[in-house]
Design an enzyme around this catalytic site. Structure first.
Site, PDB file in Angstrom:
ATOM      1  N   ASP A  54      -2.511  -1.484  10.501  1.00 23.61           N
ATOM      2  CA  ASP A  54      -2.823  -1.598   9.075  1.00 23.61           C
ATOM      3  C   ASP A  54      -3.486  -2.919   8.700  1.00 23.61           C
ATOM      4  OD1 ASP A  54      -1.737   0.893   8.626  1.00 23.61           O
ATOM      5  OD2 ASP A  54       0.197   0.144   7.924  1.00 23.61           O
TER       6      ASP A  54
ATOM      7  N   LYS B 217       0.851  -1.193   0.000  1.00 24.84           N
ATOM      8  CA  LYS B 217       0.000   0.000   0.000  1.00 24.84           C
ATOM      9  C   LYS B 217       0.884   1.240   0.000  1.00 24.84           C
ATOM     10  CE  LYS B 217       0.829   1.224   4.481  1.00 24.84           C
ATOM     11  NZ  LYS B 217       1.559   2.456   4.883  1.00 24.84           N
TER      12      LYS B 217
END
Length: 299
Positions: free
Chosen positions: A150, A22
């Site tokens: 996350d 990401k």
């Protein structure tokens, strides 16, 4: 292969999964919490750089991990192992079976790209597929929360999300498809914990300019929206950050920024520049940074 191994191979169920990296298109640290964590507002986008995982349900209980990177821990220090253990502890379908994980690392470690968190979230999603979707997406996200900030994002099916809390409260967003990204990593491990501890020393009240989702109709202003509160602190510790940004800007990036807590920097390129230009820029950067240069797109 002995008889027992042969029987195990016949009954084991396997699944190959890809765990995406990401980038943070914005990251603002809002405040320090009583528990020592920080409240954030961040726009996360999954991109097409992947770790490769194979999950295998086995007759033997427990969780085992093999990894292509010899520096990666294979025990419960590894988020992927902890994710598998968390799933097995909740599952009523797995019985006495265990899990074997084979992990091929392609996402740099300690790079601000969420590699370990992605592996963990992908393990949760993969085991859920192997066990006929025993848990809902919301239940997987809840299972992921104790594992790390996350991990809920990667346990979800969201391609992009606006995250608040410690990064675990998610609001889905559409992917940023009209840009290409070039990721450059200097091969320097950055401790997220250390960066946040340093940031807390300089934390001061500020207007929450970037603490809002970036909407589809605002895409023309994405390049102005990009911001990372942690970048200045990491740049002081890692001068390569500014060097990589300058190289990307000099080679035509519309915007450049550090991802997460670093040390990866990414350049944003309009899709209209074409793949030939992207390849040329990657070639230039690879002369200095070798295999730590990646051309990716939003997924």
């Amino acid at each position: 292969m002995d008889r027992n191994e042969g029987e195990l191979a016949q009954v084991a169920t396997r699944l190959h999964m890809r765990a995406p990296a990401k980038v943070n298109l914005s990251l603002q640290v809002l405040s320090r919490r009583a528990d020592g964590y920080h409240d954030l507002a961040t726009h996360m986008q999954k991109v097409s750089l992947y770790d490769e995982l194979e999950l295998c349900l086995t007759k033997q209980s427990g969780v085992s991990l093999v990894c292509s990177d010899g520096d990666i821990p294979l025990d419960e220090k590894n988020l992927a192992v902890r994710a598998a253990l968390a799933y097995l502890a909740r599952s009523s379908r797995v019985g006495q079976r265990g899990v074997r994980i084979s992990l091929e690392k392609n996402i740099p470690v300690g790079a601000g790209l969420g590699g370990g968190s992605s592996d963990a979230g992908t393990v949760l999603r993969g085991l859920n597929q192997l066990l006929d979707n025993e848990f809902s997406e919301e239940e997987l996200i809840e299972m992921a929360r104790p594992l790390g900030a996350d991990v809920p994002f990667f346990a979800s099916e969201m391609s992009a999300a606006f995250a608040t809390g410690i990064g675990d409260i998610l609001q889905p967003l559409e992917s940023t498809k009209e840009f290409d990204f070039i990721l450059v990593n200097p091969g320097i491990f950055i401790s997220t914990k250390e960066i946040f501890e340093r940031f807390s020393l300089t934390l001061s009240p500020k207007r929450n300019i970037f603490a809002r989702p970036f909407r589809v109709h605002e895409r023309a202003s994405l390049l102005d929206y990009m911001h990372n509160d942690l970048e200045e602190i990491v740049s002081d510790l890692c001068p390569a950050i500014d060097e990589m940004k300058s190289l990307l800007e000099a080679n035509g990036a519309s915007a450049v920024m550090m991802s997460g807590s670093g040390s990866t920097v990414f350049g944003v390129f309009q899709r209209s520049v074409g793949q030939k230009k992207i390849n040329q820029v990657c070639k230039v950067l690879s002369c200095k940074y070798g295999e730590k240069v990646f051309a990716v797109q939003a997924v």
